[in-house]
Enzyme design. Structure first.
Site, short mmCIF file in Angstrom:
data_model
loop_
_atom_site.label_atom_id
_atom_site.label_comp_id
_atom_site.label_asym_id
_atom_site.label_seq_id
_atom_site.Cartn_x
_atom_site.Cartn_y
_atom_site.Cartn_z
N GLY A 1 0.82 -1.20 0.00
CA GLY A 1 0.00 0.00 0.00
C GLY A 1 0.86 1.25 0.00
O GLY A 1 2.09 1.18 0.09
N ASN A 2 0.22 2.39 -0.09
CA ASN A 2 0.95 3.65 -0.14
C ASN A 2 1.68 3.97 1.15
O ASN A 2 2.72 4.62 1.13
CB ASN A 2 0.00 4.79 -0.49
CG ASN A 2 -0.44 4.71 -1.93
OD1 ASN A 2 0.37 4.80 -2.83
ND2 ASN A 2 -1.73 4.53 -2.16
N ALA B 1 -5.22 -3.04 -7.70
CA ALA B 1 -5.11 -4.42 -7.23
C ALA B 1 -5.70 -4.59 -5.84
O ALA B 1 -6.29 -5.62 -5.53
CB ALA B 1 -3.65 -4.86 -7.25
N ASP B 2 -5.57 -3.55 -5.00
CA ASP B 2 -6.14 -3.61 -3.65
C ASP B 2 -7.65 -3.72 -3.71
O ASP B 2 -8.27 -4.49 -2.97
CB ASP B 2 -5.71 -2.41 -2.82
CG ASP B 2 -6.05 -1.06 -3.45
OD1 ASP B 2 -6.30 -0.98 -4.68
OD2 ASP B 2 -6.04 -0.06 -2.71
#
Length: 178
Positions: A8-9, A106-107
């Site tokens: 994730g970011n 994708a998340d």
């Protein structure tokens, strides 16, 4: 045993699905590590959890393209196999009714597939991270779309910097309350 990685970011979550259930470990997304740096983190995590055998396969959900290559190489090193990269074209029975399905993160794809499998459809999926995402899966396993909004932290910082009297508010988790 399967190793799953969510890039994730803000954070990278490593999950292992072993006989005794899922085990997870989080690290910060930045700074970017080399594939050998990620391999050390992953191997240390597995050792800490008492796992002597390496995972046999891996899957990656990534919204940070620059990290996907090094983490993929790390998983190839650990498992000896190419990891599966979550994407709309590997969405396990979902059909997409959006203009550009290849642009669905994708998340969001992974969360939609999991929600469909766990709870059935129709369903709305909310994910609160750096961004807040909402996805809608309708009857017939059709991904209808959704929205991406600033996450709680981004909203708080934006309100604080964009207003004269609103201070930035810190957040806590339930485990912080004693």
């Amino acid at each position: 045993m399967l190793i799953a990685v969510d890039i994730g970011n803000s954070s990278i979550t490593i999950g292992v699905f072993a006989d005794n259930g899922p085990l997870t470990h989080k690290i910060k997304t930045h700074p970017l590590l080399s594939s050998s740096g990620y391999a050390k983190v992953f191997k240390d995590f597995l050792k800490e959890k008492g796992m002597d055998k390496p995972p046999h396969a891996g899957v990656i959900s990534s919204v940070v393209p620059g990290h996907t290559g090094p983490v993929s190489e790390c998983i190839r090193t650990i498992t000896g196999r190419e990891p599966v990269l979550a994407s709309f074209d590997k969405a396990n029975g979902l059909r997409f009714e959006v203009r550009h399905p290849e642009e669905v993160g994708a998340d969001r794809v992974a969360a939609a597939v999991a929600a469909k499998e766990l709870y059935g459809v129709p369903i709305a999926v909310l994910d609160f991270g750096t961004a807040t995402t909402v996805s809608f899966i309708g009857k017939g396993n059709v991904y209808k779309g959704g929205a991406i909004l600033p996450g709680i932290g981004l909203m708080s910082r934006s309100l604080s910097s964009g207003t004269a009297k609103l201070p930035e508010v810190g957040f806590f988790s339930v485990s912080d309350i004693k």
